[in-house]
Design an enzyme around this catalytic site. Structure first.
Site, PDB file in Angstrom:
ATOM      1  N   HIS A 119     -45.527 -63.989  41.114  1.00  0.00           N
ATOM      2  CA  HIS A 119     -44.626 -63.135  41.893  1.00  0.00           C
ATOM      3  C   HIS A 119     -43.763 -62.236  41.007  1.00  0.00           C
ATOM      4  CE1 HIS A 119     -41.152 -65.709  40.847  1.00  0.00           C
ATOM      5  NE2 HIS A 119     -42.029 -66.704  40.944  1.00  0.00           N
ATOM      6  N   ASP A 120     -43.511 -61.031  41.502  1.00  0.00           N
ATOM      7  CA  ASP A 120     -42.571 -60.076  40.891  1.00  0.00           C
ATOM      8  C   ASP A 120     -43.037 -59.547  39.536  1.00  0.00           C
ATOM      9  OD1 ASP A 120     -40.098 -60.268  42.825  1.00  0.00           O
ATOM     10  OD2 ASP A 120     -40.637 -62.340  42.386  1.00  0.00           O
ATOM     11  N   GLY A 137     -43.618 -65.774  36.721  1.00  0.00           N
ATOM     12  CA  GLY A 137     -42.940 -64.755  37.513  1.00  0.00           C
ATOM     13  C   GLY A 137     -42.154 -63.761  36.679  1.00  0.00           C
TER      14      GLY A 137
END
Length: 266
Positions: A119-120, A137
């Site tokens: 994520h991100d 992340g």
């Protein structure tokens, strides 16, 4: 479009001209797919994902899954792929959390088989992740950087543009642009001269970068001393030197180790 009758495509998904979807692929609600992109068999494209034109999503890839973050509570977030992105077999690429709301992969990036993008993360254009690279992340991979296979990257790290990371490494600190890095712990081992030459950097540019990094990393184990040497040198006003110093100054995680002579076998 060429959509197999054995594929599952949600009626609200938006597919561009010439999109091909093979048997047993699944495309969820709200997905956007650009022109001429290929979705191979058993790939799963999940809600919140937007894919550009001329991309290839190979067999078994899971693109746009929920972030693996204990704080995530189902908020709507995004995964965006640029144009001509290649995602090879069985990769997993997660949407963002509310921290940035977008995981992104730039134009012409290549993510090889079994890699994971958490994520991100932000992967800039023309970057390459070799087989089984794992990004935690919030990692940022710079333009045209190459990450060797079986490499693991700690969360929140930044890999500079045109860097080359040897395979099977653990990345725990930021990696400045234009260099090669390997060994354990990860260390500077030289400028990425071959890669830079292939991408059109002149011999003069490559020589300048070598001299800049000699001042920073060679002959001293103290980065502060290296920075002082660079700032007092003829390269202090170089655009490359300024970019590298900005990278170092903005690092929140520290910079990888400078050059270390390998121990003698005697």
């Amino acid at each position: 479009m060429a959509i197999s009758p054995h594929a599952i495509v949600h009626p609200s998904a938006s597919l561009g001209e010439g999109v091909r979807v093979d048997a047993f692929a699944t495309i969820d609600e709200g997905v956007i797919i650009g022109d001429r992109t290929w979705i191979a068999s058993h790939a799963h494209i999940i809600n919140g994902t937007e894919i550009g034109a001329d991309c290839s999503i190979h067999q078994g890839a899971v693109v746009g899954g929920d972030p693996q973050d204990m704080k995530y509570r189902g908020e709507p977030t995004r995964l965006e792929l640029g144009n001509r992105v290649t995602i090879r077999e069985y990769c997993t690429i997660n949407r963002a959390t509310v921290a940035s709301r977008k995981t992104s992969i730039g134009d012409d990036a290549l993510i090889m088989a079994y890699s994971h993008v958490a994520h991100d993360c932000t992967i800039d254009k023309k970057a390459i992740l070799a087989n089984s690279v794992n990004l935690a992340g919030h990692v940022h991979i710079g333009e045209a950087a190459i990450i060797g296979g079986m490499t693991a990257v700690q969360q929140f790290l930044h890999i500079g543009r045109h860097a080359f990371i040897g395979g099977g490494t653990l990345i725990r600190k930021d990696v400045p642009p234009f260099i090669r890095a390997a060994r354990e712990p990860l260390s500077y081992i030289g400028v990425n001269t071959i890669g830079l030459g292939r991408r059109g950097f002149s011999a003069a540019d490559r020589w300048e970068l070598q001299n800049i990094y000699r001042l920073l990393f060679v002959g001293t184990t103290n980065l502060s001393i290296g920075i002082a040497r660079l700032q007092g040198s003829e390269y202090s006003e170089s655009s490359y030197a300024k970019e590298i110093l900005r990278f170092i100054d903005s690092s929140q995680n520290g910079i990888i180790r400078g050059y270390r002579q390998l121990p003698s076998k005697e």
